[in-house]
Design a protein around this motif. Structure first.
Motif, PDB file in Angstrom:
ATOM      1  N   VAL A 109       3.739   2.862   9.555  1.00  0.00           N
ATOM      2  CA  VAL A 109       4.495   1.672   9.957  1.00  0.00           C
ATOM      3  C   VAL A 109       3.361   0.645  10.279  1.00  0.00           C
ATOM      4  CG1 VAL A 109       5.779   0.746  12.069  1.00  0.00           C
ATOM      5  CG2 VAL A 109       6.464   2.948  11.068  1.00  0.00           C
ATOM      6  N   PHE A 115       2.607  -5.591   2.537  1.00  0.00           N
ATOM      7  CA  PHE A 115       3.697  -4.629   2.532  1.00  0.00           C
ATOM      8  C   PHE A 115       3.786  -4.637   4.156  1.00  0.00           C
ATOM      9  CE2 PHE A 115       2.472  -2.976  -1.452  1.00  0.00           C
ATOM     10  CZ  PHE A 115       3.588  -2.791  -2.154  1.00  0.00           C
ATOM     11  N   THR A 116       5.198  -4.677   4.645  1.00  0.00           N
ATOM     12  CA  THR A 116       5.413  -4.467   6.060  1.00  0.00           C
ATOM     13  C   THR A 116       6.479  -3.306   6.159  1.00  0.00           C
ATOM     14  OG1 THR A 116       5.077  -6.704   6.643  1.00  0.00           O
ATOM     15  CG2 THR A 116       6.282  -5.399   8.269  1.00  0.00           C
ATOM     16  N   PHE A 117       6.151  -2.257   6.808  1.00  0.00           N
ATOM     17  CA  PHE A 117       6.782  -1.064   7.018  1.00  0.00           C
ATOM     18  C   PHE A 117       7.302  -0.814   8.677  1.00  0.00           C
ATOM     19  CE2 PHE A 117       3.944   0.034   3.581  1.00  0.00           C
ATOM     20  CZ  PHE A 117       4.838   0.334   2.575  1.00  0.00           C
ATOM     21  N   GLY A 166      11.671  -2.266   5.323  1.00  0.00           N
ATOM     22  CA  GLY A 166      10.613  -3.094   5.198  1.00  0.00           C
ATOM     23  C   GLY A 166      10.519  -4.170   3.954  1.00  0.00           C
ATOM     24  N   TRP A 197      12.168   2.324   2.929  1.00  0.00           N
ATOM     25  CA  TRP A 197      11.602   3.162   2.410  1.00  0.00           C
ATOM     26  C   TRP A 197      11.700   4.670   3.128  1.00  0.00           C
ATOM     27  CZ3 TRP A 197       8.121   5.349   6.171  1.00  0.00           C
ATOM     28  CH2 TRP A 197       8.136   5.044   7.266  1.00  0.00           C
ATOM     29  N   TYR A 214       9.581   8.813   3.226  1.00  0.00           N
ATOM     30  CA  TYR A 214       8.409   9.407   2.943  1.00  0.00           C
ATOM     31  C   TYR A 214       8.722  10.954   2.851  1.00  0.00           C
ATOM     32  CZ  TYR A 214       3.873  11.527   3.039  1.00  0.00           C
ATOM     33  OH  TYR A 214       2.747  12.310   2.485  1.00  0.00           O
ATOM     34  N   LEU A 224      10.334   3.390  -2.163  1.00  0.00           N
ATOM     35  CA  LEU A 224      10.875   1.956  -1.709  1.00  0.00           C
ATOM     36  C   LEU A 224      11.933   1.726  -2.846  1.00  0.00           C
ATOM     37  CD1 LEU A 224       7.269   0.330  -1.712  1.00  0.00           C
ATOM     38  CD2 LEU A 224       8.290   1.493   0.105  1.00  0.00           C
TER      39      LEU A 224
END
Length: 116
Positions: A1, A39-41, A47, A67, A69, A78
């Protein structure tokens, strides 16, 4: 994040054992027209990717994504306006190392956390 920007982008040989072409190293570009992106998570699994192009007549754009993981496979996925799949090969809180194949080229993208 958090917010991340490219620190390095390296092209490797087929065995991932040697760098064939350094596109960007520690923020310095070694090829022309790379542009800029970040990138912004968010913690909620959303994001966006922010792109700035080198062409003067093209405005910056933002592409939204969701997103996820998978810790077992180490895959960061993504999906949305921006789609990509990266293998996370390194993470220390300040950097994320992402490996992927782009047009047949083994590529490593290293993102650095943006501290505000």
């Amino acid at each position: 994040v958090g917010e991340w920007e490219p620190d390095s982008m390296l092209e490797y040989n087929a065995e991932w054992s040697m760098i064939e072409e350094p596109h960007r190293v520690m923020g310095d570009d070694y090829v022309e027209d790379l542009g800029y992106h970040s990138f912004t998570f968010a913690a909620d699994g959303t994001g966006y990717k922010y792109n700035v192009f080198t062409e003067p007549d093209i405005e910056p754009e933002t592409q939204d994504f969701e997103w996820s993981y998978n810790a077992d496979s180490r895959m960061l996925t993504l999906n949305g306006e921006y789609n990509a799949e990266y293998k996370v090969t390194g993470f220390d809180g300040e950097y994320i190392v992402l490996d992927y194949v782009y047009h047949g080229d083994n590529t490593r993208k290293i993102l650095k956390r943006i501290i505000k």
